[in-house]
Design a protein around this motif. Structure first.
Motif, short mmCIF file in Angstrom:
data_model
loop_
_atom_site.label_atom_id
_atom_site.label_comp_id
_atom_site.label_asym_id
_atom_site.label_seq_id
_atom_site.Cartn_x
_atom_site.Cartn_y
_atom_site.Cartn_z
N GLN A 122 34.21 -23.89 33.68
CA GLN A 122 34.96 -22.68 33.38
C GLN A 122 36.47 -22.84 33.55
O GLN A 122 37.24 -21.92 33.22
CB GLN A 122 34.47 -21.53 34.27
N ALA A 123 36.91 -23.97 34.06
CA ALA A 123 38.34 -24.18 34.30
C ALA A 123 39.11 -24.21 32.98
O ALA A 123 38.65 -24.77 31.98
CB ALA A 123 38.57 -25.48 35.07
N THR A 124 40.31 -23.64 32.99
CA THR A 124 41.13 -23.59 31.77
C THR A 124 42.54 -24.14 31.98
O THR A 124 43.31 -24.23 31.03
CB THR A 124 41.25 -22.13 31.27
N THR A 125 42.85 -24.53 33.22
CA THR A 125 44.17 -25.07 33.50
C THR A 125 44.06 -26.30 34.39
O THR A 125 43.08 -26.46 35.13
CB THR A 125 45.08 -24.05 34.21
N ARG A 173 32.81 -36.21 39.82
CA ARG A 173 34.11 -36.81 39.54
C ARG A 173 34.24 -37.15 38.04
O ARG A 173 35.31 -36.97 37.46
CB ARG A 173 34.32 -38.07 40.39
N GLN A 174 33.20 -37.64 37.42
CA GLN A 174 33.26 -37.97 36.00
C GLN A 174 33.43 -36.71 35.15
O GLN A 174 34.21 -36.68 34.20
CB GLN A 174 31.99 -38.71 35.58
N THR A 175 32.67 -35.67 35.52
CA THR A 175 32.80 -34.40 34.79
C THR A 175 34.19 -33.81 34.96
O THR A 175 34.79 -33.29 34.01
CB THR A 175 31.75 -33.39 35.29
N HIS A 176 34.71 -33.92 36.17
CA HIS A 176 36.06 -33.43 36.45
C HIS A 176 37.11 -34.21 35.65
O HIS A 176 38.02 -33.62 35.05
CB HIS A 176 36.34 -33.56 37.96
N GLU A 225 41.11 -34.48 31.17
CA GLU A 225 41.60 -35.05 29.91
C GLU A 225 41.60 -34.01 28.79
O GLU A 225 42.57 -33.89 28.03
CB GLU A 225 40.72 -36.24 29.52
N SER A 226 40.52 -33.25 28.69
CA SER A 226 40.41 -32.24 27.64
C SER A 226 41.45 -31.14 27.80
O SER A 226 42.14 -30.76 26.85
CB SER A 226 39.00 -31.65 27.64
N ILE A 227 41.57 -30.61 29.01
CA ILE A 227 42.50 -29.50 29.24
C ILE A 227 43.95 -29.97 29.14
O ILE A 227 44.82 -29.24 28.65
CB ILE A 227 42.22 -28.84 30.60
N GLU A 262 46.72 -28.33 26.82
CA GLU A 262 48.01 -27.86 27.33
C GLU A 262 49.17 -28.54 26.62
O GLU A 262 50.19 -27.91 26.31
CB GLU A 262 48.07 -28.10 28.84
N ASP A 263 49.03 -29.84 26.36
CA ASP A 263 50.08 -30.55 25.61
C ASP A 263 50.24 -29.95 24.21
O ASP A 263 51.36 -29.78 23.72
CB ASP A 263 49.74 -32.03 25.49
N LEU A 264 49.11 -29.63 23.59
CA LEU A 264 49.15 -29.03 22.26
C LEU A 264 49.81 -27.66 22.30
O LEU A 264 50.62 -27.31 21.43
CB LEU A 264 47.73 -28.93 21.69
N ASN A 265 49.46 -26.88 23.33
CA ASN A 265 50.08 -25.56 23.48
C ASN A 265 51.59 -25.68 23.65
O ASN A 265 52.36 -24.89 23.10
CB ASN A 265 49.47 -24.82 24.67
N ASP A 266 52.00 -26.70 24.42
CA ASP A 266 53.44 -26.92 24.60
C ASP A 266 54.10 -27.28 23.27
O ASP A 266 55.21 -26.80 22.97
CB ASP A 266 53.68 -28.05 25.61
#
Length: 410
Positions: free
Chosen positions: A48-51, A93-96, A101-103, A107-111
């Motif tokens: 559920q994390a978005t940032t 740790r792998q899921t994290h 990487e995905s988020i 965020e880079d794209l949003n920037d």
């Protein structure tokens, strides 16, 4: 009695032992369940994390979970859970890491989108400002027909506004070229998915710029030959940039109908070219006419060069036949306009706008030299030759005297 006491004591001991074993077993089970619960909660938090900030907090929670339950690793390994303790921590740790990487990518794209939106707003604002200034200047020019000095000043400001606009647009195109020329399809796809948030994207700005240029060509009364020449060069650079990155831009900012969007821009560029052509050649011919040079009709670069050659050929032929002071004055007027205005002020624009090439300008210069030789009145030429001859004779005499003086001393 003693037997009864012994039996009671044994019963109490067995009961306490059994109770303690049950408590111990329940405690072990609780540890296993608590670990599994916290493990599942962390997996859900990651999902559920978005940032990246939220993921940083989750990483600390994973470390805390590992520290807290590491002493119970064997107990957790012995449970019926599908993962061992180490396996569960590794999964977290792998899921994290995958989520980070995905988020981070998002965020880079949003920037990028935010930067692009700010850039487009800045470009649009500056172009609107220049357009408002140009409109105001045009109105003032139209209202100042009775004051030639003021009108000339306003026309100069108008042309400066156009030059400033051309420079600003050229810089904008250069930035687009450097940014999108090397962009691969994956990057295009990423930006394309988020570009719908933009109120105006680069293609919208490009269309607006071209439309503004077309309106300027068709409506302005203050433009003269050098303005149209400069505009032709600007159009050429515009086409060059569009040919280089047009496909990337439409695939990025108009993915639903890229071919149609590219055709729309191509048509606008063609209309702009036609507008320039309709005004350019007539304005050049008028400029030559205002300086006493009547050229044959021309509507292309080739025809313009041919018209210049025809004019010079005819002028040289006339000078050969008449060799008068009047012919020499005509030569000097043409040479002055050609050297001080056409070459000095317009030459670079002529080359950039494909009006005349450097070799064609050089060819005209050579014919001008021929015209000068034929146009110069014979009486003047004789006098000049006499002066040159006298100067040569004097030089020879001085040389001979110098040598004799040197020999005498020796």
């Amino acid at each position: 009695m003693n037997t009864l006491i012994k039996q009671f004591t044994l019963f109490v001991v067995l009961t306490l032992f059994t109770g303690m074993a049950a408590v111990a077993q329940q405690s072990d089970y609780q540890i296993q369940q608590d670990f599994r619960t916290e493990y599942n909660e962390l997996l859900e938090r990651i999902d559920q994390a978005t940032t990246t900030e939220a993921l940083e907090e989750i990483e600390e929670a994973i470390n805390d979970l590992e520290d807290e339950y590491e002493q119970h690793a064997d107990l957790i390994d012995a449970s019926s859970n599908p993962d061992s303790f180490d396996g569960a921590i590794s999964t977290l740790r792998q899921t994290h890491a995958s989520a980070v990487e995905s988020i981070s990518t998002i965020e880079d794209l949003n920037d990028q989108i935010e930067d692009l939106e700010t850039e487009m707003e800045g470009v649009k604002s500056r172009l609107d400002q220049l357009s408002d200034e140009r409109t105001t200047l045009q109105q003032q020019i139209d209202a100042s027909t009775e004051n030639e000095a003021r009108q000339a000043s306003l026309i100069r400001q108008y042309r400066e506004n156009i030059e400033e606009r051309n420079l600003f647009v050229s810089n904008f195109l250069g930035e687009l070229l450097s940014k999108y020329q090397s962009m691969d399809s994956a990057q295009q796809q990423e930006i394309s998915e988020a570009a719908g948030r933009l109120e105006e994207n680069p293609i919208d700005v490009i269309k607006n710029v071209i439309n503004e240029y077309i309106n300027m060509m068709d409506q302005s009364s203050a433009l003269m030959a050098p303005d149209y020449v400069s505009m032709k060069a600007q159009h050429g650079y515009f086409v060059e940039v569009w040919d280089s990155i047009g496909e990337q831009l439409v695939n990025t900012f108009a993915p639903e109908n890229p071919a149609q969007t590219q055709e729309e821009v191509d048509q606008l560029l063609t209309a702009w070219q036609s507008s320039i052509t309709n005004n350019l050649w007539g304005s050049i011919r008028t400029s030559f006419s205002e300086n006493g040079v009547e050229l044959a009709e021309f509507n292309s670069s080739e025809e313009f060069f041919n018209a210049l050659n025809s004019y010079l050929d005819g002028s040289i032929e006339t000078s050969v036949e008449r060799n008068s002071e009047e012919d020499y004055d005509v030569y000097r007027e043409f040479n002055n306009f050609w050297s001080n205005t056409v070459k000095a002020e317009w030459g670079e624009m002529f080359i950039e706008g494909d009006i005349l090439s450097q070799s064609q300008i050089s060819a005209i210069d050579m014919k001008l030299d021929d015209w000068r030789d034929e146009a110069m009145p014979t009486s003047n030429l004789t006098f000049i030759l006499l002066i040159v001859s006298i100067a040569v004779i004097i030089g020879l005499i001085v040389l001979l005297l110098t040598r004799k003086s040197g020999e005498s001393k020796a």
